[in-house]
Design a protein around this motif. Structure first.
Motif, PDB file in Angstrom:
ATOM      1  N   SER A  50       0.838  -1.209   0.000  1.00  0.00           N
ATOM      2  CA  SER A  50       0.000   0.000   0.000  1.00  0.00           C
ATOM      3  C   SER A  50       0.862   1.244   0.000  1.00  0.00           C
ATOM      4  CB  SER A  50      -0.932  -0.010   1.206  1.00  0.00           C
ATOM      5  OG  SER A  50      -1.803  -1.122   1.139  1.00  0.00           O
ATOM      6  N   GLY A  51       1.874   1.262   0.865  1.00  0.00           N
ATOM      7  CA  GLY A  51       2.843   2.346   0.862  1.00  0.00           C
ATOM      8  C   GLY A  51       2.228   3.725   0.971  1.00  0.00           C
ATOM      9  N   ARG A  52       3.008   4.708   0.541  1.00  0.00           N
ATOM     10  CA  ARG A  52       2.568   6.095   0.572  1.00  0.00           C
ATOM     11  C   ARG A  52       1.598   6.370  -0.579  1.00  0.00           C
ATOM     12  NH1 ARG A  52       5.404  10.772   2.651  1.00  0.00           N
ATOM     13  NH2 ARG A  52       7.157   9.379   3.076  1.00  0.00           N
ATOM     14  N   LYS A  53       0.587   7.187  -0.334  1.00  0.00           N
ATOM     15  CA  LYS A  53      -0.416   7.502  -1.343  1.00  0.00           C
ATOM     16  C   LYS A  53       0.191   8.334  -2.466  1.00  0.00           C
ATOM     17  CE  LYS A  53      -5.025   9.525  -1.872  1.00  0.00           C
ATOM     18  NZ  LYS A  53      -6.132  10.244  -1.189  1.00  0.00           N
ATOM     19  N   VAL A  54      -0.173   8.002  -3.694  1.00  0.00           N
ATOM     20  CA  VAL A  54       0.306   8.742  -4.864  1.00  0.00           C
ATOM     21  C   VAL A  54      -0.738   9.785  -5.240  1.00  0.00           C
ATOM     22  CG1 VAL A  54       1.119   8.566  -7.230  1.00  0.00           C
ATOM     23  CG2 VAL A  54       1.495   6.664  -5.656  1.00  0.00           C
ATOM     24  N   GLU A  55      -0.337  11.043  -5.272  1.00  0.00           N
ATOM     25  CA  GLU A  55      -1.287  12.135  -5.494  1.00  0.00           C
ATOM     26  C   GLU A  55      -1.452  12.523  -6.953  1.00  0.00           C
ATOM     27  OE1 GLU A  55      -3.159  13.274  -3.250  1.00  0.00           O
ATOM     28  OE2 GLU A  55      -2.209  12.551  -1.412  1.00  0.00           O
ATOM     29  N   ALA A  56      -0.453  12.206  -7.801  1.00  0.00           N
ATOM     30  CA  ALA A  56      -0.532  12.673  -9.195  1.00  0.00           C
ATOM     31  C   ALA A  56       0.373  11.816 -10.082  1.00  0.00           C
ATOM     32  CB  ALA A  56      -0.114  14.143  -9.274  1.00  0.00           C
ATOM     33  N   LEU A  57       0.193  12.013 -11.371  1.00  0.00           N
ATOM     34  CA  LEU A  57       1.049  11.369 -12.363  1.00  0.00           C
ATOM     35  C   LEU A  57       2.072  12.367 -12.877  1.00  0.00           C
ATOM     36  CD1 LEU A  57      -1.632   9.417 -14.458  1.00  0.00           C
ATOM     37  CD2 LEU A  57      -0.155   8.507 -12.646  1.00  0.00           C
ATOM     38  N   ALA A  58       3.202  11.858 -13.337  1.00  0.00           N
ATOM     39  CA  ALA A  58       4.266  12.727 -13.831  1.00  0.00           C
ATOM     40  C   ALA A  58       4.528  12.436 -15.314  1.00  0.00           C
ATOM     41  CB  ALA A  58       5.530  12.550 -12.989  1.00  0.00           C
ATOM     42  N   ALA A  59       5.482  11.573 -15.609  1.00  0.00           N
ATOM     43  CA  ALA A  59       5.893  11.333 -16.996  1.00  0.00           C
ATOM     44  C   ALA A  59       4.842  10.553 -17.779  1.00  0.00           C
ATOM     45  CB  ALA A  59       7.225  10.586 -17.016  1.00  0.00           C
ATOM     46  N   HIS A  60       4.904  10.709 -19.098  1.00  0.00           N
ATOM     47  CA  HIS A  60       4.098   9.910 -20.018  1.00  0.00           C
ATOM     48  C   HIS A  60       5.059   9.239 -21.004  1.00  0.00           C
ATOM     49  CE1 HIS A  60       1.084   9.767 -23.619  1.00  0.00           C
ATOM     50  NE2 HIS A  60       1.266   8.577 -23.072  1.00  0.00           N
ATOM     51  N   PRO A  61       5.693   8.132 -20.616  1.00  0.00           N
ATOM     52  CA  PRO A  61       6.701   7.496 -21.479  1.00  0.00           C
ATOM     53  C   PRO A  61       6.086   6.948 -22.752  1.00  0.00           C
ATOM     54  CG  PRO A  61       6.201   6.108 -19.578  1.00  0.00           C
ATOM     55  CD  PRO A  61       5.517   7.408 -19.346  1.00  0.00           C
ATOM     56  N   ARG A  62       6.864   7.031 -23.834  1.00  0.00           N
ATOM     57  CA  ARG A  62       6.397   6.532 -25.131  1.00  0.00           C
ATOM     58  C   ARG A  62       7.098   5.222 -25.452  1.00  0.00           C
ATOM     59  NH1 ARG A  62       7.361   6.344 -30.605  1.00  0.00           N
ATOM     60  NH2 ARG A  62       9.525   6.978 -30.303  1.00  0.00           N
ATOM     61  N   ASP A  63       6.317   4.178 -25.641  1.00  0.00           N
ATOM     62  CA  ASP A  63       6.844   2.882 -26.065  1.00  0.00           C
ATOM     63  C   ASP A  63       6.923   2.896 -27.594  1.00  0.00           C
ATOM     64  OD1 ASP A  63       7.466   0.253 -26.567  1.00  0.00           O
ATOM     65  OD2 ASP A  63       5.607  -0.581 -25.742  1.00  0.00           O
ATOM     66  N   PRO A  64       8.127   2.716 -28.182  1.00  0.00           N
ATOM     67  CA  PRO A  64       8.247   2.801 -29.652  1.00  0.00           C
ATOM     68  C   PRO A  64       7.633   1.619 -30.401  1.00  0.00           C
ATOM     69  CG  PRO A  64      10.395   3.066 -28.544  1.00  0.00           C
ATOM     70  CD  PRO A  64       9.435   2.549 -27.527  1.00  0.00           C
ATOM     71  N   ARG A  65       7.181   0.595 -29.721  1.00  0.00           N
ATOM     72  CA  ARG A  65       6.599  -0.553 -30.417  1.00  0.00           C
ATOM     73  C   ARG A  65       5.392  -0.123 -31.243  1.00  0.00           C
ATOM     74  NH1 ARG A  65       8.258  -2.415 -25.358  1.00  0.00           N
ATOM     75  NH2 ARG A  65       9.436  -4.377 -25.346  1.00  0.00           N
ATOM     76  N   PRO A  66       5.243  -0.687 -32.433  1.00  0.00           N
ATOM     77  CA  PRO A  66       4.066  -0.358 -33.250  1.00  0.00           C
ATOM     78  C   PRO A  66       2.782  -0.804 -32.555  1.00  0.00           C
ATOM     79  CG  PRO A  66       5.748  -1.493 -34.559  1.00  0.00           C
ATOM     80  CD  PRO A  66       6.165  -1.615 -33.117  1.00  0.00           C
ATOM     81  N   VAL A  67       1.728  -0.016 -32.707  1.00  0.00           N
ATOM     82  CA  VAL A  67       0.422  -0.370 -32.152  1.00  0.00           C
ATOM     83  C   VAL A  67      -0.563  -0.554 -33.298  1.00  0.00           C
ATOM     84  CG1 VAL A  67       0.787   0.750 -29.934  1.00  0.00           C
ATOM     85  CG2 VAL A  67      -0.166   2.070 -31.831  1.00  0.00           C
ATOM     86  N   ASN A  68      -1.658  -1.209 -32.981  1.00  0.00           N
ATOM     87  CA  ASN A  68      -2.678  -1.520 -33.978  1.00  0.00           C
ATOM     88  C   ASN A  68      -4.019  -0.975 -33.494  1.00  0.00           C
ATOM     89  OD1 ASN A  68      -4.489  -2.628 -35.785  1.00  0.00           O
ATOM     90  ND2 ASN A  68      -3.553  -4.660 -35.787  1.00  0.00           N
ATOM     91  N   ALA A  69      -4.330   0.244 -33.929  1.00  0.00           N
ATOM     92  CA  ALA A  69      -5.587   0.861 -33.506  1.00  0.00           C
ATOM     93  C   ALA A  69      -6.791   0.060 -34.002  1.00  0.00           C
ATOM     94  CB  ALA A  69      -5.662   2.300 -34.003  1.00  0.00           C
ATOM     95  N   GLY A  70      -6.639  -0.606 -35.144  1.00  0.00           N
ATOM     96  CA  GLY A  70      -7.735  -1.439 -35.645  1.00  0.00           C
ATOM     97  C   GLY A  70      -8.062  -2.570 -34.697  1.00  0.00           C
ATOM     98  N   GLN A  71      -7.025  -3.148 -34.089  1.00  0.00           N
ATOM     99  CA  GLN A  71      -7.256  -4.190 -33.097  1.00  0.00           C
ATOM    100  C   GLN A  71      -7.981  -3.615 -31.886  1.00  0.00           C
ATOM    101  OE1 GLN A  71      -6.653  -7.287 -33.634  1.00  0.00           O
ATOM    102  NE2 GLN A  71      -7.017  -8.187 -31.625  1.00  0.00           N
ATOM    103  N   GLY A  72      -7.627  -2.382 -31.500  1.00  0.00           N
ATOM    104  CA  GLY A  72      -8.328  -1.734 -30.408  1.00  0.00           C
ATOM    105  C   GLY A  72      -9.796  -1.505 -30.711  1.00  0.00           C
ATOM    106  N   ARG A  73     -10.099  -1.131 -31.956  1.00  0.00           N
ATOM    107  CA  ARG A  73     -11.506  -0.922 -32.339  1.00  0.00           C
ATOM    108  C   ARG A  73     -12.286  -2.234 -32.315  1.00  0.00           C
ATOM    109  NH1 ARG A  73      -8.937   2.992 -35.639  1.00  0.00           N
ATOM    110  NH2 ARG A  73      -8.663   1.508 -37.360  1.00  0.00           N
TER     111      ARG A  73
END
Length: 578
Positions: A50-73
């Motif tokens: 459980s640890g200490r409570k996290v109040e916010a988000l910081a970084a938004h890392p980008r994974d260079p792997r190709p994604v398939n939006a059609g699969q998401g749809r």
């Protein structure tokens, strides 16, 4: 006196001392796993997570792997397809409260392998992902051996960290708080896992990326813990020539993706990338270029499948003008031969040992050959994701020599495999390679002791003639211990074969002489495989692509060998006229 060696139909039984050592390690590992499970399921451990409570988000890392939006749809439309399995859940169904069609599907489901594609489908995809996260949390939010085990947790933490910001943008305050808490708890647990030490570096990277995403002291604590673990493992896993210590080209590419994501996350947090990680990125990039053949795809060795051009291009997009790799990777144990319209990569090293060998293959001196941009000769391309038995890790599943019905090594089975993982044992321990380049072509001699249990050494001699645009090969089996009187004793013959596994898009036919084989690829350019084998056969085979087996064929050059005398088969691959 050396301990007695008992042979069996599958090769040989190792000395008792070696068997006892492996058994002891298996017992120790099983005991550690039992203790670990008791601790992970306890109340104090849940409190620590459980640890200490996290109040916010910081970084938004980008994974260079190709994604398939059609699969998401398609997921939005109600169909979840993962690792060859498919589940119809409807537009609001819960796959975590439904029986998965296969175990491989279940592992991929709990890894959240669907998450990058679903997020790529836009805000609707993010909102559907949030509902799926809530479904998962309701059933699997507390520790259990499967969904919180190393097979699932490492990738799930990675995917959650990369998707956290776009998910939070569509979340309510309560959903965002749950998301931050989930990521923190799972990253803390991931940092404690010791099982599957071959993945320790990848776990450290995922923990660090999660720390970069979580703001404040909770994130800083994870970054510190992850970077310390990374520094312990990275120089052992990433070899000086850029190869992965498992000797899997695919494992090296996937680690490169992870480290590029880590580099991006640390930059967003204003933290320097450790020198060892930056050095590893450069080395892995060079190795990726080395293992990429002229068709743009990756060679498949040691538990790695063929990776396609799109994914390779994504892995190298950060450094388009990187140095041209050499044709030798001595630390990884591979050689590349290029001349005319032929290109070849040969396995010139022993398989990885111990915990690094859970996906290693008993296929010393295996080769992959590209002819005029057509990948004609390859291997079965087995990987841990494949829906096939470990038999595809044996010698006859690659383009190399096989003797009798045995193999130049074998995976553990039974209790020892359950405790340690399917380590490869009894494989080649001594492999040497000598290379000579001249104006007219390249010579390569590979010698290994993988067939020592039948008293033989395999030597594969290759000459790529750049002028004649042909590849000549000679596979010799020679007695390890020469005995002048052995040839006069009772004659004992073993069948042996030189195998050439064909890519699924290649086809072969035997000529009227019963020996020569004509092989054609997608470009319809013909290549003759001529040989002096006693018999030639075209047999069925399989080739794994994204974990699924495709029908393929293999050319098998057959002969017999007396272990006391030896034998050889010579062959030549040359372009057909017209």
């Amino acid at each position: 006196m050396a301990p007695a060696v008992k042979r069996s139909a599958n090769g040989y039984r190792p000395p008792a001392r070696k068997r006892a050592r492996v058994l002891w390690r298996a017992l120790s590992a099983e005991l550690s796993t039992h203790i670990e499970r008791e601790w992970f399921g306890s109340g104090p451990h849940r409190l620590l997570l459980s640890g200490r409570k996290v109040e916010a988000l910081a970084a938004h890392p980008r994974d260079p792997r190709p994604v398939n939006a059609g699969q998401g749809r398609r997921v939005l439309a109600g169909t979840l397809a993962l690792d060859g399995g498919s589940l119809r859940i409807g537009e609001a169904g819960d796959p975590f409260d439904t029986a998965s069609p296969t175990r491989r599907f279940a592992v991929s489901l709990h890894r959240f392998d669907w998450l990058p594609d679903l997020v790529a489908a836009g805000p609707d995809g993010a909102r559907r992902a949030l509902r799926l996260l809530d479904d998962w949390r309701r059933v699997f939010g507390k520790w259990n051996a499967f969904s919180w085990g190393p097979d699932c947790l490492e990738r799930r933490v990675f995917h959650l960290a990369c998707a956290a910001r776009p998910l939070a943008a569509e979340a309510s305050d309560a959903e965002a708080a749950d998301l931050r808490r989930d990521l923190a708890r799972q990253a803390r647990h991931l940092a404690e896992i010791k099982k599957i030490p071959a993945r320790a570096l990848e776990r450290a990277v995922a923990v660090t990326i999660a720390g970069c995403v979580l703001a404040g002291k909770p994130g800083e604590a994870l970054i510190d813990k992850g970077l310390k673990a990374l520094s312990r493992h990275i120089d052992r896993i990433v070899l000086p020539d850029g190869g992965h210590a498992t000797r899997s080209p695919e494992a090296g590419v996937e680690l490169l993706f992870d480290l590029l994501t880590l580099d991006d996350a640390l930059r967003q947090r204003g933290k320097p990338t450790p020198e060892a990680a930056a050095r590893a990125i450069d080395r892995l990039s060079t190795a990726t270029r080395f293992f990429t053949l002229g068709d743009g795809g990756l060679a498949a060795f040691h538990g790695g499948e063929t990776v396609g051009p799109t994914r390779i291009a994504a892995a190298l997009a950060h450094d388009d003008t990187g140095p041209r790799p050499l044709n030798s990777a001595p630390h990884s144990g591979y050689e590349k031969m290029v001349g005319g319209s032929l290109e070849l990569i040969a396995d010139c090293g022993p398989p990885a040992a111990g915990f690094l060998s859970i996906a290693a293959c008993a296929q010393p001196a295996a080769i992959e050959i590209l002819c005029a941009k057509d990948r004609l000769i390859t291997s079965c391309g087995w990987s841990p994701e494949a829906a096939g038995a470990h038999a595809f890790r044996l010698s006859d599943a690659a383009s190399t020599v096989s003797v009798g019905d045995g193999s130049a090594g074998r995976p553990l089975s039974g209790f020892r495999a359950k405790a340690l993982g399917p380590w490869l044992v009894d494989g080649a321990t001594t492999v040497s390679a000598e290379r000579h380049d001249d104006v007219g072509g390249v010579w390569l001699d590979i010698v290994h002791d993988g067939w020592r249990h039948v008293g033989l050494t395999h030597t594969r001699r290759l000459f790529l003639d750049a002028v004649a645009d042909e590849l000549r090969g000679e596979d010799s089996l020679t007695p390890i211990a020469a005995d002048p009187g052995a040839a006069e004793g009772p004659r004992r013959y073993l069948p042996f074969a030189v195998r050439f596994h064909l890519h699924p898009e290649a086809r072969a036919s035997i000529a009227r002489d019963g020996k020569s084989v004509l092989i054609r690829g997608p470009n319809n350019i013909g290549w003759w495989l001529r040989n002096d084998a006693v018999d030639v056969e075209i047999a069925p085979s399989a080739h794994f692509d994204h974990g699924l087996a495709r029908k393929a064929g293999q050319v098998v050059l057959k002969s017999q060998v007396r272990p006391e005398v030896g034998a050889k088969i010579r062959w030549k691959l040359t372009r057909a006229e017209g």
